[in-house]
Design an enzyme around this catalytic site. Structure first.
Site, mmCIF file in Angstrom:
data_model
loop_
_atom_site.group_PDB
_atom_site.id
_atom_site.type_symbol
_atom_site.label_atom_id
_atom_site.label_comp_id
_atom_site.label_asym_id
_atom_site.label_seq_id
_atom_site.Cartn_x
_atom_site.Cartn_y
_atom_site.Cartn_z
ATOM 1 N N LYS A 232 0.162 4.262 -0.321
ATOM 2 C CA LYS A 232 -0.474 5.474 0.213
ATOM 3 C C LYS A 232 -0.196 6.662 -0.733
ATOM 4 C CE LYS A 232 -0.257 3.387 4.718
ATOM 5 N NZ LYS A 232 -0.211 3.526 6.152
ATOM 6 N N GLU B 36 -5.615 -4.707 10.747
ATOM 7 C CA GLU B 36 -4.602 -3.679 10.965
ATOM 8 C C GLU B 36 -4.930 -2.897 12.240
ATOM 9 O OE1 GLU B 36 -2.570 -2.599 6.983
ATOM 10 O OE2 GLU B 36 -4.284 -1.304 7.224
ATOM 11 N N ASN C 66 0.877 -1.168 0.000
ATOM 12 C CA ASN C 66 0.000 0.000 0.000
ATOM 13 C C ASN C 66 0.918 1.223 0.000
ATOM 14 O OD1 ASN C 66 -1.779 2.054 0.489
ATOM 15 N ND2 ASN C 66 -2.363 1.375 2.557
ATOM 16 N N GLU D 83 -6.908 4.898 7.862
ATOM 17 C CA GLU D 83 -6.663 6.310 7.523
ATOM 18 C C GLU D 83 -7.894 6.907 6.843
ATOM 19 O OE1 GLU D 83 -2.890 5.771 5.542
ATOM 20 O OE2 GLU D 83 -1.968 5.349 7.479
ATOM 21 N N SER E 148 3.106 -1.768 10.363
ATOM 22 C CA SER E 148 4.554 -1.807 10.642
ATOM 23 C C SER E 148 5.227 -3.119 10.248
ATOM 24 C CB SER E 148 4.830 -1.505 12.119
ATOM 25 O OG SER E 148 4.486 -0.169 12.397
ATOM 26 N N HIS F 205 -9.659 1.316 4.970
ATOM 27 C CA HIS F 205 -8.373 1.522 5.665
ATOM 28 C C HIS F 205 -8.592 2.502 6.824
ATOM 29 C CE1 HIS F 205 -4.281 2.737 6.512
ATOM 30 N NE2 HIS F 205 -3.894 1.634 5.905
#
Ligand code: PGA
Length: 244
Positions: free
Chosen positions: A10, A160, A8, A92, A203, A90
């Site tokens: 981003k 996640e 990903n 975010e 991470s 996601h």
């Protein structure tokens, strides 16, 4: 089951950087590598990625099919541009852009209608495993409520934990296993025993990926920051291949 590795990116890399990334990537044969770049890069990366056998996808999409939604991109447009999957929900998107479970459910429905496989991200801010199990079950129930087992084919769920994303901290293997098990239980409950791959993200890097891939119930990883570095990404692909 073959282990998955999905990058990903981003909001990182321009066309030149993406091209140089692909040019420097030498792949271990037989591993299905997926990359979700910024959507504007899909058409420019498409041919190069196809030659390398890389599957491209998108990081987000509209919950509408078409119309007056300034700035939005539909599932059909993404497919047109070369996306073969889309990441939905996601954290975010949930936290920075206020996407709630209802909006995510609509996006999931749009992806299914257009035949675009999705990777649904689940996980919250809590640290407690029991609490995490409750949160992910609720997220799954709301996002997948209108689907049938057939609609789920080719799609995946990514666990996640919010605190693990970009923090350098990963969840403990026993926590990941317990939450992955709750996710699989819920999916099987919702879809008459259908099993789908469950990924871990947050991470993940070239040093800890091995530990994650050996967790029971984990079918692969969704990698953010570490996937931007071609050397680290290649190392992670290699390790993924060893566990497939
Ligand atoms: P990270 O991001 O690997 O940089 O923590 C993962 C993700 O947000 O999908």
């Amino acid at each position: 089951m073959e282990k998955q590795i999905i990058a990903n990116w981003k909001m990182n890399k321009n066309a030149l950087e993406a091209d140089s990334f692909l040019s420097n990537l030498s792949l271990t044969p037989g591993i299905d590598v997926k990359i979700a770049p910024p959507s504007v890069l899909l058409p420019t990366m498409r041919d190069h990625a196809e030659r390398l056998g890389i599957t491209l996808g998108a990081q987000n999409m509209s919950e509408h099919v078409k119309g007056s939604y300034t700035g939005e991109i539909s599932a059909l447009m993404l497919k047109d541009a070369g996306a073969k999957f889309v990441i939905l929900g996601h954290s975010e998107r949930r936290n920075l852009y206020h996407e709630n479970n209802d909006v995510i459910a609509k996006k999931v429905e749009c992806a299914v209608v257009e035949g675009l496989p999705f990777i649904l991200c689940v996980g919250g801010k809590e640290r407690d495993t029991q609490e995490s199990r409750k949160v992910v079950k609720h997220q799954l129930q709301t996002a997948l409520a209108s689907l049938t087992a057939r609609n789920m084919r080719g799609s995946m769920i990514a666990y996640e934990p919010v605190w693990a994303i970009g923090s350098g901290k990963i969840a403990k293997p026993e926590e990941i296993e317990a939450v992955a098990c709750a996710i699989q239980e819920e999916v099987q409950h919702l879809f008459d025993g259908e099993e789908i791959p469950i990924l871990y993200g947050g991470s993940v890097n070239e040093e800890n990926i091995e530990e994650i891939l050996t967790v029971d119930g984990i079918g692969g990883t969704l990698v953010g920051g570490a996937s931007l570095d071609v050397q680290k990404f290649m190392q992670m692909i290699k390790t993924t291949g060893e566990y497939s």
